[in-house]
Design a protein around this motif. Sequence first.
Motif, PDB file in Angstrom:
ATOM      1  N   VAL A   1       0.834  -1.204   0.000  1.00  0.00           N
ATOM      2  CA  VAL A   1       0.000   0.000   0.000  1.00  0.00           C
ATOM      3  C   VAL A   1       0.870   1.256   0.000  1.00  0.00           C
ATOM      4  O   VAL A   1       0.579   2.235  -0.703  1.00  0.00           O
ATOM      5  N   ALA A   2       1.947   1.255   0.793  1.00  0.00           N
ATOM      6  CA  ALA A   2       2.834   2.420   0.845  1.00  0.00           C
ATOM      7  C   ALA A   2       3.487   2.685  -0.511  1.00  0.00           C
ATOM      8  O   ALA A   2       3.604   3.841  -0.944  1.00  0.00           O
ATOM      9  N   ILE A   3       3.892   1.638  -1.204  1.00  0.00           N
ATOM     10  CA  ILE A   3       4.518   1.824  -2.525  1.00  0.00           C
ATOM     11  C   ILE A   3       3.496   2.341  -3.520  1.00  0.00           C
ATOM     12  O   ILE A   3       3.798   3.211  -4.354  1.00  0.00           O
ATOM     13  N   GLY A   4       2.270   1.828  -3.458  1.00  0.00           N
ATOM     14  CA  GLY A   4       1.236   2.334  -4.360  1.00  0.00           C
ATOM     15  C   GLY A   4       0.941   3.808  -4.145  1.00  0.00           C
ATOM     16  O   GLY A   4       0.720   4.557  -5.104  1.00  0.00           O
ATOM     17  N   CYS A   5       0.941   4.259  -2.892  1.00  0.00           N
ATOM     18  CA  CYS A   5       0.730   5.681  -2.591  1.00  0.00           C
ATOM     19  C   CYS A   5       1.939   6.517  -2.998  1.00  0.00           C
ATOM     20  O   CYS A   5       1.795   7.627  -3.512  1.00  0.00           O
ATOM     21  N   LEU A   6       3.142   5.964  -2.781  1.00  0.00           N
ATOM     22  CA  LEU A   6       4.362   6.724  -3.067  1.00  0.00           C
ATOM     23  C   LEU A   6       4.556   6.942  -4.564  1.00  0.00           C
ATOM     24  O   LEU A   6       5.096   7.972  -4.987  1.00  0.00           O
TER      25      LEU A   6
END
Length: 437
Positions: free
Chosen positions: A293-298
């Motif tokens: 999820v963090a990579i998708g947001c970043l």
Amino acid sequence: MQTSTAHGKQSSGGAGREGHNSYNRSSTPEDRYADRECAPRARDYSDHSQADYERSRTGCPYDDSTESPSPDLEKRRERERDAGHRKRSRKSPSPERRSPGRGVTQYSTQEEPPAKKTKRDELDPLLTHPGGAYIPPAKLRRMQEQITDKSSLAYQRMSWEALKKSINGLLNKVNISNVSIIVQALLQENIVRGRGLLCRSVLQAQRASPIFTHVYAALVAIINSKFPQIGELTLKRLILNFRKGYRRNDKQLCLTASKFVAHLFNQNVAHEVLGLEMLTLLLERPTDDSVEVAIGCLKECGLKLTQVSPRGINAIFECLRTILHESEMDKRVQYMIEVMFAVRKDGFEGHPVILEGLDLVEEDDQLTHMLPLEDDYSPEDVLNVFKMDPHFMENEEKYKAIKKEILDEGDSDSNTDQEAVTSEEEEENENENEKEK
């Protein structure tokens, strides 16, 4: 001889009587009962036949034990007949057996309920369905025209249903090429009254189609420049959705909410602090889902964070590097982290801040909301439900004035743009004519 013979007969008769009497005296009651049972019953045949005939004629059951029923038996039979009669009388009679007087009495006592039912039938299409009944738009307009009192409950409910259908229909048609047109159509509706419906519809549409998140973010940015309370309400509900998905380990809900927040940050609706707090929370206790999820947001907001907060983006990538080298992550997640470092090295190529055609709000008109992640927010779900407004007509007139002011400004801006384009075309034509001369 005669005398002796008679005497013999007499003596024999006496002996027989004595013998019979002695038999009766000497026999027990059980022996007499057995002899009577074995004896023929021809003598009472006529009596039993007569009794059977009488019982069959009168309808009384036959009892072998006694010739005539005892008083206790008669009382018990009478009680059984009375109980059966009472049970039959308790049952409701059929319509054919009801007396006319009784029917008239029942109708007279129920004169008021038919009137209430008729009143409910008048409001049945809208007020008796919790979610609202489907009514075709043409029929809904016709029903609104038939109501003379514009502040009545029925008219307000009809206008609410029409507002909800209009918002949902417009959001289903939005894309990159018609965002400005859809916004102008939305402004024609009273989105101040229906701001809860608008926010809910936007979030539902984005959750159903995450690939169009940048389009919905541009629409929210335009509306936020005109009505900041709508943009703030949308952002609050997004934060609550993200926190709910994080608590429940719902990866899809976290991913869609964080992606929408990232695009709102790109559109200057959300502050960069919110994005950094979300990324820090996801990487604080890393799991395969949280890192994904963090990579998708970043990917969506990395370029914008690099521009406005380089120290913050460096700290996030340091966390990713530590997770890659020290944590035991799945091979797929490790590959995603490596790809993220490659994207950063390429300057987030393929992930621009705002796509071409969606930069529709001037920098001076943008309004950024500073909403921390851990604060307490109310989703204001009551705004999603119809509620009668005692000042309905006054609020409608106020919104008409606001709408006229906003749309006039939009028309003037579009006219100035058209005039600028026409003046440039005229200058180009004059230059061409001079060259030909």
